[in-house]
Motif scaffolding. Structure first.
Motif, PDB file in Angstrom:
ATOM      1  N   ASN A 136     -12.724   2.305   2.081  1.00 51.71           N
ATOM      2  CA  ASN A 136     -12.120   2.520   0.768  1.00 51.71           C
ATOM      3  C   ASN A 136     -11.677   3.975   0.590  1.00 51.71           C
ATOM      4  O   ASN A 136     -11.737   4.533  -0.503  1.00 51.71           O
ATOM      5  CB  ASN A 136     -13.112   2.136  -0.341  1.00 51.71           C
ATOM      6  CG  ASN A 136     -12.438   1.981  -1.675  1.00 51.71           C
ATOM      7  OD1 ASN A 136     -11.283   1.571  -1.748  1.00 51.71           O
ATOM      8  ND2 ASN A 136     -13.139   2.317  -2.749  1.00 51.71           N
ATOM      9  N   THR A 137     -11.208   4.595   1.674  1.00 51.06           N
ATOM     10  CA  THR A 137     -10.693   5.955   1.613  1.00 51.06           C
ATOM     11  C   THR A 137      -9.172   5.911   1.605  1.00 51.06           C
ATOM     12  O   THR A 137      -8.559   4.880   1.913  1.00 51.06           O
ATOM     13  CB  THR A 137     -11.172   6.777   2.820  1.00 51.06           C
ATOM     14  OG1 THR A 137     -10.680   6.168   4.025  1.00 51.06           O
ATOM     15  CG2 THR A 137     -12.692   6.830   2.880  1.00 51.06           C
ATOM     16  N   GLU A 138      -8.558   7.034   1.278  1.00 52.94           N
ATOM     17  CA  GLU A 138      -7.098   7.071   1.192  1.00 52.94           C
ATOM     18  C   GLU A 138      -6.443   6.661   2.495  1.00 52.94           C
ATOM     19  O   GLU A 138      -5.503   5.856   2.515  1.00 52.94           O
ATOM     20  CB  GLU A 138      -6.637   8.485   0.817  1.00 52.94           C
ATOM     21  CG  GLU A 138      -6.753   8.825  -0.648  1.00 52.94           C
ATOM     22  CD  GLU A 138      -6.082  10.145  -0.962  1.00 52.94           C
ATOM     23  OE1 GLU A 138      -5.251  10.176  -1.892  1.00 52.94           O
ATOM     24  OE2 GLU A 138      -6.373  11.140  -0.279  1.00 52.94           O
ATOM     25  N   LEU A 183       0.806  -1.212   0.000  1.00 57.49           N
ATOM     26  CA  LEU A 183       0.000   0.000   0.000  1.00 57.49           C
ATOM     27  C   LEU A 183       0.841   1.265   0.000  1.00 57.49           C
ATOM     28  O   LEU A 183       0.313   2.355   0.102  1.00 57.49           O
ATOM     29  CB  LEU A 183      -0.901   0.020   1.249  1.00 57.49           C
ATOM     30  CG  LEU A 183      -1.868  -1.156   1.402  1.00 57.49           C
ATOM     31  CD1 LEU A 183      -2.547  -1.092   2.752  1.00 57.49           C
ATOM     32  CD2 LEU A 183      -2.891  -1.143   0.304  1.00 57.49           C
ATOM     33  N   GLN A 184       2.142   1.133  -0.085  1.00 54.25           N
ATOM     34  CA  GLN A 184       2.988   2.302   0.066  1.00 54.25           C
ATOM     35  C   GLN A 184       2.667   3.380  -0.960  1.00 54.25           C
ATOM     36  O   GLN A 184       2.755   4.563  -0.674  1.00 54.25           O
ATOM     37  CB  GLN A 184       4.464   1.896  -0.025  1.00 54.25           C
ATOM     38  CG  GLN A 184       4.940   1.162   1.226  1.00 54.25           C
ATOM     39  CD  GLN A 184       6.370   0.686   1.087  1.00 54.25           C
ATOM     40  OE1 GLN A 184       6.953   0.737   0.017  1.00 54.25           O
ATOM     41  NE2 GLN A 184       6.938   0.220   2.177  1.00 54.25           N
ATOM     42  N   HIS A 185       2.277   2.974  -2.152  1.00 56.78           N
ATOM     43  CA  HIS A 185       1.959   3.965  -3.171  1.00 56.78           C
ATOM     44  C   HIS A 185       0.654   4.673  -2.877  1.00 56.78           C
ATOM     45  O   HIS A 185       0.320   5.654  -3.538  1.00 56.78           O
ATOM     46  CB  HIS A 185       1.893   3.293  -4.545  1.00 56.78           C
ATOM     47  CG  HIS A 185       0.760   2.321  -4.684  1.00 56.78           C
ATOM     48  ND1 HIS A 185       0.774   1.088  -4.073  1.00 56.78           N
ATOM     49  CD2 HIS A 185      -0.422   2.406  -5.337  1.00 56.78           C
ATOM     50  CE1 HIS A 185      -0.350   0.442  -4.367  1.00 56.78           C
ATOM     51  NE2 HIS A 185      -1.089   1.225  -5.124  1.00 56.78           N
ATOM     52  N   GLU A 186      -0.127   4.184  -1.891  1.00 57.68           N
ATOM     53  CA  GLU A 186      -1.410   4.785  -1.568  1.00 57.68           C
ATOM     54  C   GLU A 186      -1.338   5.684  -0.340  1.00 57.68           C
ATOM     55  O   GLU A 186      -2.368   6.094   0.176  1.00 57.68           O
ATOM     56  CB  GLU A 186      -2.452   3.685  -1.352  1.00 57.68           C
ATOM     57  CG  GLU A 186      -2.677   2.821  -2.583  1.00 57.68           C
ATOM     58  CD  GLU A 186      -3.859   1.892  -2.423  1.00 57.68           C
ATOM     59  OE1 GLU A 186      -4.839   2.318  -1.794  1.00 57.68           O
ATOM     60  OE2 GLU A 186      -3.790   0.761  -2.914  1.00 57.68           O
ATOM     61  N   CYS A 187      -0.159   5.980   0.158  1.00 55.63           N
ATOM     62  CA  CYS A 187      -0.018   6.785   1.361  1.00 55.63           C
ATOM     63  C   CYS A 187       0.365   8.241   1.055  1.00 55.63           C
ATOM     64  O   CYS A 187       0.822   8.952   1.939  1.00 55.63           O
ATOM     65  CB  CYS A 187       1.015   6.165   2.304  1.00 55.63           C
ATOM     66  SG  CYS A 187       0.386   4.701   3.176  1.00 55.63           S
ATOM     67  N   ASP A 188       0.207   8.658  -0.176  1.00 58.97           N
ATOM     68  CA  ASP A 188       0.488  10.044  -0.535  1.00 58.97           C
ATOM     69  C   ASP A 188      -0.751  10.881  -0.242  1.00 58.97           C
ATOM     70  O   ASP A 188      -1.431  11.392  -1.132  1.00 58.97           O
ATOM     71  CB  ASP A 188       0.877  10.135  -2.015  1.00 58.97           C
ATOM     72  CG  ASP A 188       1.380  11.515  -2.377  1.00 58.97           C
ATOM     73  OD1 ASP A 188       1.819  12.253  -1.475  1.00 58.97           O
ATOM     74  OD2 ASP A 188       1.304  11.872  -3.574  1.00 58.97           O
ATOM     75  N   ILE A 189      -1.055  11.030   1.056  1.00 58.22           N
ATOM     76  CA  ILE A 189      -2.302  11.644   1.502  1.00 58.22           C
ATOM     77  C   ILE A 189      -2.141  13.159   1.604  1.00 58.22           C
ATOM     78  O   ILE A 189      -1.210  13.650   2.248  1.00 58.22           O
ATOM     79  CB  ILE A 189      -2.724  11.054   2.860  1.00 58.22           C
ATOM     80  CG1 ILE A 189      -3.007   9.551   2.705  1.00 58.22           C
ATOM     81  CG2 ILE A 189      -3.951  11.773   3.407  1.00 58.22           C
ATOM     82  CD1 ILE A 189      -3.229   8.841   4.009  1.00 58.22           C
ATOM     83  N   ARG A 213      -6.934   2.898   3.256  1.00 57.17           N
ATOM     84  CA  ARG A 213      -6.130   2.076   2.357  1.00 57.17           C
ATOM     85  C   ARG A 213      -4.647   2.162   2.718  1.00 57.17           C
ATOM     86  O   ARG A 213      -3.911   1.181   2.636  1.00 57.17           O
ATOM     87  CB  ARG A 213      -6.334   2.524   0.904  1.00 57.17           C
ATOM     88  CG  ARG A 213      -7.698   2.184   0.334  1.00 57.17           C
ATOM     89  CD  ARG A 213      -7.678   2.208  -1.193  1.00 57.17           C
ATOM     90  NE  ARG A 213      -7.152   3.464  -1.716  1.00 57.17           N
ATOM     91  CZ  ARG A 213      -7.887   4.527  -2.005  1.00 57.17           C
ATOM     92  NH1 ARG A 213      -9.193   4.493  -1.794  1.00 57.17           N
ATOM     93  NH2 ARG A 213      -7.331   5.625  -2.495  1.00 57.17           N
ATOM     94  N   CYS A 214      -4.203   3.343   3.122  1.00 51.90           N
ATOM     95  CA  CYS A 214      -2.802   3.528   3.495  1.00 51.90           C
ATOM     96  C   CYS A 214      -2.447   2.700   4.725  1.00 51.90           C
ATOM     97  O   CYS A 214      -1.428   2.015   4.753  1.00 51.90           O
ATOM     98  CB  CYS A 214      -2.535   5.012   3.766  1.00 51.90           C
ATOM     99  SG  CYS A 214      -0.949   5.358   4.568  1.00 51.90           S
TER     100      CYS A 214
END
Length: 460
Positions: free
Chosen positions: A75-77, A44-50, A80-81
């Motif tokens: 299913n929110t950022e 999920l690392q690519h999904e932690c650009d919050i 998911r992060c």
């Protein structure tokens, strides 16, 4: 002779290479490397650009006969992060949350009420016995009902569960049981996907009336529903009518049912001293069949940090509750008094999921490129703070209380202000040059707060 000697030396050299680099480490095109255990958040690392966080209340709910289940949108950022899911349960008096298991380990914090919780783990013996009442004739001479662990749970208790472990809860009190549960979907115990799944062993969890379209995580059919009646009857050695009953096809009560008469269960009433004695005796040598599954985290006398006029922090990690080592989770209970503040800090080795249990306050959260949350929070809201994001909490007039679930069994924070802060640990000259401050200004910055992490209100 020289050739023979050379060949012998080459042979010995080959043997040495084989010893140092065994064939199992050498990969051929037909050999695939063994897949390592999934590391938390790796996928999920690519999904932690919050860029923005939200303090949210549950977005979906399903009503049952004797309670309500509410689910946060996962299913929110931020969800998911961090790879987690959150659920709030309300179980009314005489309500029974039906037996179920999940695909991920979890911890539950009881905010209100008291009741009984059952824990069933495969391979563990039936260690509780109570007299059978109203047994029918021909029941193979069974005189006592035997079952696994039954826990007495109260307000302030934290209860853990392994992935695949069956639990049920019964409210034998006079007020609703209200609890918040955090599921760690990215934990290696979960070998499925990052969707929260409840597998019910009874009832018809679709909701009251059987037709309600609730969250997919908590509705559906129980696990027996799809099996053939004759095969199940053979497996249990019972008649097919019994099998049709356990399938719950016509059961319209939902996943929290009302018990018509009290459950008369044997549950040892241990006090805190007895639980502490058992923890001391067993320590880390406890096995899962006898390990403690709960501990109260609301007692001021057990606070890890206390500041007069500031508040208190109670932490629960694997050193205090060894089960958390298996779950790779820990819990923090925070209480800020009127207008008090918690030092700005970051979580070194964990994500933090903050649920506001009482009061109001202001929270700010910053990442490496700026602020991602600045808002007023209140009871019932949940805020996800990813690892290394800096968070600051300040209570309003009525104070602020929360429980934080952390995705490490020994979660640690690094404070920015106070007696143990990163700023205080730096030489004055480093701070003077970094911030362009005078020595007197730096000293005020370093020593302006002598408290650890909870700060009493400033006297202006």
């Amino acid at each position: 002779m020289a050739s023979t000697t050379t060949n012998a030396l080459l042979f010995l050299a080959c043997l040495c290479l084989v010893a140092l680099f065994p064939p199992t480490l050498a990969q051929t095109p037909l050999q695939q490397p063994q897949q390592p255990l999934r590391v938390r958040g790796q996928q999920l690392q690519h999904e932690c650009d919050i860029q923005q966080l939200t303090a949210a209340e549950p977005t979906r709910r399903v009503r049952a006969e004797a309670g309500v289940i509410e689910v946060w949108e996962s299913n929110t950022e931020e969800f998911r992060c961090t790879g987690v899911a959150a659920v709030r349960y309300v179980i009314e008096p005489k309500g029974l949350l039906l037996p179920s298991y999940t695909n991920a380990p979890y911890v539950t914090y009881v905010m209100q009420g008291k009741g009984i919780q059952g824990v069933i783990l495969p391979g563990c013996p039936e260690t509780f016995e109570s007299p059978v009442r109203g047994g029918s004739e021909g029941s193979k001479g069974v005189e006592r009902d035997q079952y696994q662990r039954v826990l007495r749970v109260h307000e302030g208790d934290v209860i853990g569960s392994l992935a695949g472990g069956v639990q049920w809860t019964y409210n034998d009190g006079d007020t609703p049981i209200v609890s918040i549960t955090l599921l760690d979907l990215s934990n290696p115990q979960n070998q499925l996907d990052l969707n929260f799944r409840s597998f019910y062993l009874a009832g018809n969890p679709q909701g009251q009336g059987g037709q309600e379209q609730g969250p997919k995580e908590v509705v559906g059919k129980n696990i027996f529903n799809g099996f053939d009646d004759e095969l199940l009857a053979d497996a249990f050695n019972v008649d097919t009518e019994t099998i049709r009953s356990i399938k719950g096809e016509n059961d319209e009560r939902g996943s929290i049912i009302r018990v018509e008469r009290d459950l008369e269960l044997l549950s040892p009433e241990w006090d805190d001293m007895e639980e502490e004695r058992m923890r001391r005796l067993n320590g880390l040598e406890q096995v899962l069949c006898t390990i403690s599954f709960k501990q109260n985290i609301d007692q001021p006398s057990r606070a890890d940090v206390y500041t007069e006029h500031g508040g208190r922090i109670n932490t629960l990690n694997s050193h205090k509750l060894p089960l958390l080592q298996h779950l790779q989770l820990s819990v923090e209970r925070g209480v800020l008094y009127k207008n008090a503040m918690m030092t700005p800090h970051w979580n070194i080795n964990a994500h933090s999921i903050i649920y506001i249990t009482r009061g109001t306050g202001r929270i700010q959260v910053a990442r490496e490129n700026g602020l991602v949350f600045d808002g007023r929070v209140q009871e019932g809201q949940l805020l996800v703070v990813p690892q290394n994001f800096v968070v600051l909490k300040k209570a309003e007039q009525e104070g602020l209380e929360w429980v934080s679930f952390k995705t490490n069994d020994n979660a640690m924070i690094s404070p920015l202000a106070g007696k143990l802060s990163a700023i205080r640990g730096m030489p004055e000259e480093v701070l003077m040059n970094s911030y362009g401050l005078s020595r007197d200004e730096v000293r005020r910055l370093k020593y302006g707060r002598e408290q650890l992490s909870l700060f009493s209100p400033r006297l202006d």
